[in-house]
Design a protein around this motif. Sequence first.
Motif, PDB file in Angstrom:
ATOM      1  N   TYR B  33       0.788  -1.139   0.031  1.00  0.00           N
ATOM      2  CA  TYR B  33      -0.017   0.106  -0.172  1.00  0.00           C
ATOM      3  C   TYR B  33       0.867   1.218  -0.136  1.00  0.00           C
ATOM      4  N   TYR B  35       0.615   5.552   0.681  1.00  0.00           N
ATOM      5  CA  TYR B  35      -0.286   6.613   1.320  1.00  0.00           C
ATOM      6  C   TYR B  35       0.628   7.882   1.275  1.00  0.00           C
ATOM      7  N   GLN B  37       1.270  11.507   3.323  1.00  0.00           N
ATOM      8  CA  GLN B  37       0.766  12.207   4.535  1.00  0.00           C
ATOM      9  C   GLN B  37       1.610  13.636   4.408  1.00  0.00           C
ATOM     10  N   GLY B  42      -3.771  13.503   8.065  1.00  0.00           N
ATOM     11  CA  GLY B  42      -3.688  11.942   8.287  1.00  0.00           C
ATOM     12  C   GLY B  42      -3.317  11.313   6.890  1.00  0.00           C
ATOM     13  N   LEU B  43      -3.203   9.750   6.819  1.00  0.00           N
ATOM     14  CA  LEU B  43      -2.934   9.303   5.577  1.00  0.00           C
ATOM     15  C   LEU B  43      -4.093   9.162   4.531  1.00  0.00           C
ATOM     16  N   PHE B  45      -4.860   7.549   1.086  1.00  0.00           N
ATOM     17  CA  PHE B  45      -4.660   6.368   0.247  1.00  0.00           C
ATOM     18  C   PHE B  45      -4.388   6.674  -1.064  1.00  0.00           C
ATOM     19  N   LEU B  88       5.207  13.381   3.429  1.00  0.00           N
ATOM     20  CA  LEU B  88       5.977  12.048   3.795  1.00  0.00           C
ATOM     21  C   LEU B  88       5.040  10.742   2.879  1.00  0.00           C
ATOM     22  N   LEU B  90       4.262   7.113   2.548  1.00  0.00           N
ATOM     23  CA  LEU B  90       4.616   5.892   3.291  1.00  0.00           C
ATOM     24  C   LEU B  90       4.151   4.625   2.609  1.00  0.00           C
ATOM     25  N   ALA B  92       3.278   0.354   3.020  1.00  0.00           N
ATOM     26  CA  ALA B  92       2.966  -0.416   4.054  1.00  0.00           C
ATOM     27  C   ALA B  92       2.840  -1.928   3.229  1.00  0.00           C
ATOM     28  N   PHE B 104       4.736  -0.945   8.191  1.00  0.00           N
ATOM     29  CA  PHE B 104       5.018   0.385   7.728  1.00  0.00           C
ATOM     30  C   PHE B 104       6.662   0.615   7.624  1.00  0.00           C
ATOM     31  N   GLY B 105       6.969   1.401   6.509  1.00  0.00           N
ATOM     32  CA  GLY B 105       8.321   1.759   6.342  1.00  0.00           C
ATOM     33  C   GLY B 105       8.575   3.065   7.218  1.00  0.00           C
ATOM     34  N   GLN B 106       9.496   3.673   6.926  1.00  0.00           N
ATOM     35  CA  GLN B 106       9.487   4.963   7.888  1.00  0.00           C
ATOM     36  C   GLN B 106       9.437   6.226   6.882  1.00  0.00           C
ATOM     37  N   ARG B 109      10.538  11.466   2.676  1.00  0.00           N
ATOM     38  CA  ARG B 109      10.305  12.631   2.726  1.00  0.00           C
ATOM     39  C   ARG B 109      10.329  13.560   1.343  1.00  0.00           C
TER      40      ARG B 109
END
Lengths: 111, 113
Positions: B33, B35, B37, B42-43, B45, B88, B90, B92, B104-106, B109
């Motif tokens: 997935y 996302y 942010q 929020g995240l 999709f 950011l 993200l 997952a 999730f990964g880190q 950015r």
Amino acid sequence: SQKIEQNSEALNIQEGKTATLTCNYTNYSPAYLQWYRQDPGRGPVFLLLIRENEKEKRKERLKVTFDTTLKQSLFHITASQPADSATYLCALVEGNNDMRFGAGTRLTVKP
Amino acid sequence: EAGVTQSPTHLIKTRGQQATLRCSPISGHTSVYWYQQALGLGLQFLLWYDEGEERNRGNFPPRFSGRQFPNYSSELNVNALELEDSALYLCASSLAYRDTEAFFGQGTRLTVV
């Protein structure tokens, strides 16, 4: 339209109290619901999962409830600690594994 | 066991350029997935891949695209970058079957200047 709403952007509580976070949804039929914790600048970390046919789940100081009639989940942290301060996200997963997140609630636990 | 890894950690691009973000899922995970942010939000999709196929995409313009490779790693491409793409990103991963958590990964950015 589909919505996932978490009760408030921010919640401030005193150490030792119980934090209660709310996740409401509309126009979803989740097979299960998850709660994640996110610290600033980092990816979310999984906390708990509750299925559509379960009413309550517990893990140490965490408790989550799931009411598919009200379309609501409550997430509780008992005996809260400053280290619990973070943003908490709820995620709905429908039967096809499509995973959608709410905007999150930023919890601050004050000593 | 290695977690979800994303690269690069930081990326600075100029408006109009293209950005490519990469994600390596946990071994054995077939679902990935993506996302977005934005700061303080929020995240949102973006995309979901499973078994090499795009299963769903969020409400983002077509200049956001991606793919999943045979080894289940994934790439997110953002064309014609705009300032508001700064966020950011993200990734997952999860197992394909139900009732499973996502890891999730880190994040990457992305800054568009």
